[in-house]
Design a protein around this motif. Structure first.
Motif, mmCIF file in Angstrom:
data_model
loop_
_atom_site.group_PDB
_atom_site.id
_atom_site.type_symbol
_atom_site.label_atom_id
_atom_site.label_comp_id
_atom_site.label_asym_id
_atom_site.label_seq_id
_atom_site.Cartn_x
_atom_site.Cartn_y
_atom_site.Cartn_z
ATOM 1 N N ARG A 108 3.155 46.256 18.822
ATOM 2 C CA ARG A 108 3.591 48.037 18.102
ATOM 3 C C ARG A 108 4.662 48.181 17.015
ATOM 4 O O ARG A 108 5.000 46.120 16.070
ATOM 5 C CB ARG A 108 4.808 48.051 19.294
ATOM 6 C CG ARG A 108 4.395 48.729 20.486
ATOM 7 C CD ARG A 108 5.462 47.829 21.873
ATOM 8 N NE ARG A 108 4.704 49.085 22.663
ATOM 9 C CZ ARG A 108 5.188 49.227 24.191
ATOM 10 N NH1 ARG A 108 6.419 49.808 24.168
ATOM 11 N NH2 ARG A 108 4.977 49.231 24.509
ATOM 12 N N ILE A 109 4.624 48.833 16.858
ATOM 13 C CA ILE A 109 5.129 48.411 14.604
ATOM 14 C C ILE A 109 6.350 49.195 14.511
ATOM 15 O O ILE A 109 6.105 50.265 14.905
ATOM 16 C CB ILE A 109 4.027 49.289 13.751
ATOM 17 C CG1 ILE A 109 4.390 48.556 12.311
ATOM 18 C CG2 ILE A 109 3.736 51.078 13.662
ATOM 19 C CD1 ILE A 109 2.580 49.050 11.706
ATOM 20 N N ALA A 141 9.285 47.107 4.304
ATOM 21 C CA ALA A 141 8.510 46.608 5.314
ATOM 22 C C ALA A 141 7.952 46.920 6.572
ATOM 23 O O ALA A 141 8.960 48.097 7.181
ATOM 24 C CB ALA A 141 9.498 45.104 5.715
ATOM 25 N N LEU A 142 7.155 46.196 6.992
ATOM 26 C CA LEU A 142 6.487 47.286 8.489
ATOM 27 C C LEU A 142 6.945 45.547 9.269
ATOM 28 O O LEU A 142 5.821 44.859 8.924
ATOM 29 C CB LEU A 142 5.267 47.534 8.545
ATOM 30 C CG LEU A 142 5.513 49.108 8.235
ATOM 31 C CD1 LEU A 142 3.835 49.251 7.659
ATOM 32 C CD2 LEU A 142 5.891 50.407 8.950
ATOM 33 N N VAL A 249 -4.418 52.523 9.211
ATOM 34 C CA VAL A 249 -3.402 52.216 8.289
ATOM 35 C C VAL A 249 -2.067 52.744 8.668
ATOM 36 O O VAL A 249 -1.579 54.180 8.913
ATOM 37 C CB VAL A 249 -3.920 52.564 6.966
ATOM 38 C CG1 VAL A 249 -2.986 52.609 5.939
ATOM 39 C CG2 VAL A 249 -5.330 52.125 6.658
ATOM 40 N N PHE A 250 -0.876 52.254 8.672
ATOM 41 C CA PHE A 250 0.641 53.033 9.006
ATOM 42 C C PHE A 250 1.215 52.974 7.615
ATOM 43 O O PHE A 250 0.506 52.060 7.123
ATOM 44 C CB PHE A 250 0.941 52.248 10.115
ATOM 45 C CG PHE A 250 0.786 52.283 11.657
ATOM 46 C CD1 PHE A 250 1.257 53.288 12.343
ATOM 47 C CD2 PHE A 250 -0.387 51.538 12.175
ATOM 48 C CE1 PHE A 250 0.776 53.317 13.843
ATOM 49 C CE2 PHE A 250 -0.445 51.605 12.756
ATOM 50 C CZ PHE A 250 -0.011 52.721 13.696
ATOM 51 N N ARG A 251 1.391 54.037 7.227
ATOM 52 C CA ARG A 251 2.097 54.014 5.753
ATOM 53 C C ARG A 251 3.358 54.228 6.167
ATOM 54 O O ARG A 251 3.404 55.284 6.594
ATOM 55 C CB ARG A 251 1.522 54.933 4.837
ATOM 56 C CG ARG A 251 2.400 54.792 3.660
ATOM 57 C CD ARG A 251 1.917 56.056 2.791
ATOM 58 N NE ARG A 251 2.465 57.422 3.929
ATOM 59 C CZ ARG A 251 2.210 58.453 2.437
ATOM 60 N NH1 ARG A 251 1.658 58.629 1.749
ATOM 61 N NH2 ARG A 251 2.449 60.166 3.550
ATOM 62 N N ALA A 252 4.671 53.191 6.090
ATOM 63 C CA ALA A 252 6.235 53.842 5.487
ATOM 64 C C ALA A 252 6.487 54.193 4.299
ATOM 65 O O ALA A 252 6.254 53.021 3.452
ATOM 66 C CB ALA A 252 6.903 52.439 7.006
ATOM 67 N N ARG A 253 7.414 55.197 4.453
ATOM 68 C CA ARG A 253 7.994 55.602 3.288
ATOM 69 C C ARG A 253 9.361 55.582 3.579
ATOM 70 O O ARG A 253 10.207 56.205 4.449
ATOM 71 C CB ARG A 253 7.332 56.514 2.561
ATOM 72 C CG ARG A 253 5.783 57.546 2.632
ATOM 73 C CD ARG A 253 5.719 58.920 2.469
ATOM 74 N NE ARG A 253 6.102 59.075 3.711
ATOM 75 C CZ ARG A 253 6.455 60.508 4.007
ATOM 76 N NH1 ARG A 253 6.688 61.208 3.129
ATOM 77 N NH2 ARG A 253 6.502 61.079 5.596
ATOM 78 N N HIS A 261 2.201 49.634 3.684
ATOM 79 C CA HIS A 261 1.522 50.087 4.345
ATOM 80 C C HIS A 261 0.647 48.809 4.966
ATOM 81 O O HIS A 261 0.411 47.799 4.770
ATOM 82 C CB HIS A 261 0.551 50.074 3.427
ATOM 83 C CG HIS A 261 -0.173 51.918 2.599
ATOM 84 N ND1 HIS A 261 1.204 51.317 1.624
ATOM 85 C CD2 HIS A 261 0.217 52.895 2.443
ATOM 86 C CE1 HIS A 261 1.217 51.926 1.157
ATOM 87 N NE2 HIS A 261 0.754 53.262 2.050
ATOM 88 N N ALA A 262 0.425 49.000 6.436
ATOM 89 C CA ALA A 262 -0.175 48.073 7.355
ATOM 90 C C ALA A 262 -1.804 48.627 7.586
ATOM 91 O O ALA A 262 -1.505 49.641 8.195
ATOM 92 C CB ALA A 262 0.473 48.056 8.916
#
Length: 281
Positions: A108-109, A141-142, A249-253, A261-262
Motif C-alpha cells: 500500500r502507498i 517521499a512515498l 506510476v503513483f505521483r505525489a504532489r 513518483h513511484a
C-alpha cells in the motif's frame, strides 16, 4: 486482571514467523496470537530481533519511520497510537526508479515528508524547536507500506513487531529547507493513472510533521536507538494509504516540496532474495 507478559520464547517465535513470511512471500497469522494485543515492549523486542538478523546479514540502518500518525490511517486499521520502525538502506529508492512488485507481499502507498537530520537528537525530551534546528533539509517521499500479516489483519502489536509495516520508500531529489515550507498548511495529492486517489495535509500528521518527528525522537531515545545526524526520517502519512494492485506510476504532489513518483513494474526478483539483503522489512 493484568495480562501476562510475553515470554522470550514467544518473542522468538513471533520474530521467526515474520522472518519466514518475508522469506517465502506467504503472509502469516497475526503475531498478537503469541505476544498479546497490548504489550508494545514485547512487540518492539520482536522488531529488534528481526532487524538484528538482517543487520547481521549485512543490511545497513539509514534512519527511522513513524507509522500511524494520520487519523485517517488509524481509522483504517482500528489503531489509535503512533508507532515507529527502522529504515534499511536497501529499502530506499530514488524518484522514478522501477520497483519490482514481486518484492512486496501486500503493498500500500502513502505520501509523506522525509526529514534528513544534520544533528543528533539523542535525548528523551526533544522539542519541536530542537527538531527544526537539527533538520538539514526536507524531501517529498512515498512510503510503500507492506505487511507480513495476512490480510493486513493488524493491531498495534502486530504492526510494531513487523517494523511498523515497512516495505520501501521513494525519495524526491530536490531538497528544500524546512523554513521554506509551511508544514501544517502543506497540501498533498496522490494520483494514479490520472485519478486522484488520496489527499491530505501536513496538519493530518499529529498537527504538523515536526511534532511527529519530535515524538519519534523522544521514543527512539527512550528505547535506546536515538536519531543521529544523517538519518533519514519518514514523518508519517499525510492522508489515507492506497492499495497497490498492479504495475503503474503513483505521483505525489506536496505543496512547497514538489513531486515524487513511484513506478511499479513486474519482475522476476524473488522475496527470498530481497529478504536476504534486507529490502523487505
Amino acid at each position: 486482571m493484568i495480562a501476562e507478559r510475553a515470554t522470550g520464547a514467544q518473542i522468538a517465535e513471533a520474530a521467526e514467523r515474520l522472518r519466514r513470511a518475508a522469506a517465502t512471500g506467504v503472509p502469516c497469522a497475526p503475531v498478537r496470537e503469541l505476544i498479546g494485543g497490548w504489550d508494545q515492549d514485547a512487540a518492539y523486542a520482536v522488531q529488534r530481533a528481526v532487524l538484528d538478523g538482517r543487520l547481521a546479514d549485512g543490511a545497513r540502518r539509514v534512519g527511522h519511520k513513524i507509522g500511524l500518525t494520520s487519523p485517517a490511517v488509524q481509522r483504517q486499521f482500528g489503531v489509535f497510537a503512533p508507532d515507529h520502525g527502522v529504515l534499511l538502506g536497501a529499502m530506499v529508492h530514488t524518484d522514478r526508479e522501477p520497483l519490482d512488485l514481486g518484492r512486496f507481499l501486500q503493498p500500500r502507498i502513502e505520501a509523506e515528508i522525509a526529514f534528513v537530520l544534520g544533528k543528533d537528537l539523542d535525548w528523551p525530551s526533544v522539542t519541536a524547536a530542537e527538531v527544526i534546528a537539527a533538520t538539514d533539509f526536507l524531501l517529498p517521499a512515498l512510503e510503500i507500506a507492506d505487511s507480513r500479516i495476512a490480510g493486513w489483519d493488524i493491531r498495534i502489536t502486530d504492526t510494531v513487531a513487523d517494523n511498523a509495516s515497512s516495505g520501501a520508500v521513494v525519495l524526491g531529489t530536490t531538497p528544500r529547507p524546512l523554513a521554506a515550507v509551511d508544514l501544517p498548511g502543506l497540501g498533498m495529492a496522490l494520483d494514479h493513472r490520472g485519478e486522484t486517489v488520496s489527499t491530505g495535509s501536513g496538519a493530518a500528521c499529529l498537527g504538523t510533521p515536526v511534532a511527529a518527528v519530535a515524538w519519534l525522537a523522544r521514543e527512539a531515545a527512550r528505547r535506546g536507538d536515538p536519531l543521529r545526524a544523517g538519518d533519514l526520517v519518514l514523518s508519517g502519512a499525510l492522508g489515507p494509504m492506497v492499495p497497490v494492485t498492479g504495475p503503474g506510476v503513483f505521483r505525489a504532489r506536496l505543496d512547497g516540496l514538489g513531486e515524487v513518483h513511484a513506478d511499479f513494474v513486474r519482475g522476476d526478483v524473488t522475496h527470498a532474495t530481497h529478504a536476504a539483503n534486507g529490502s523487505t522489512a
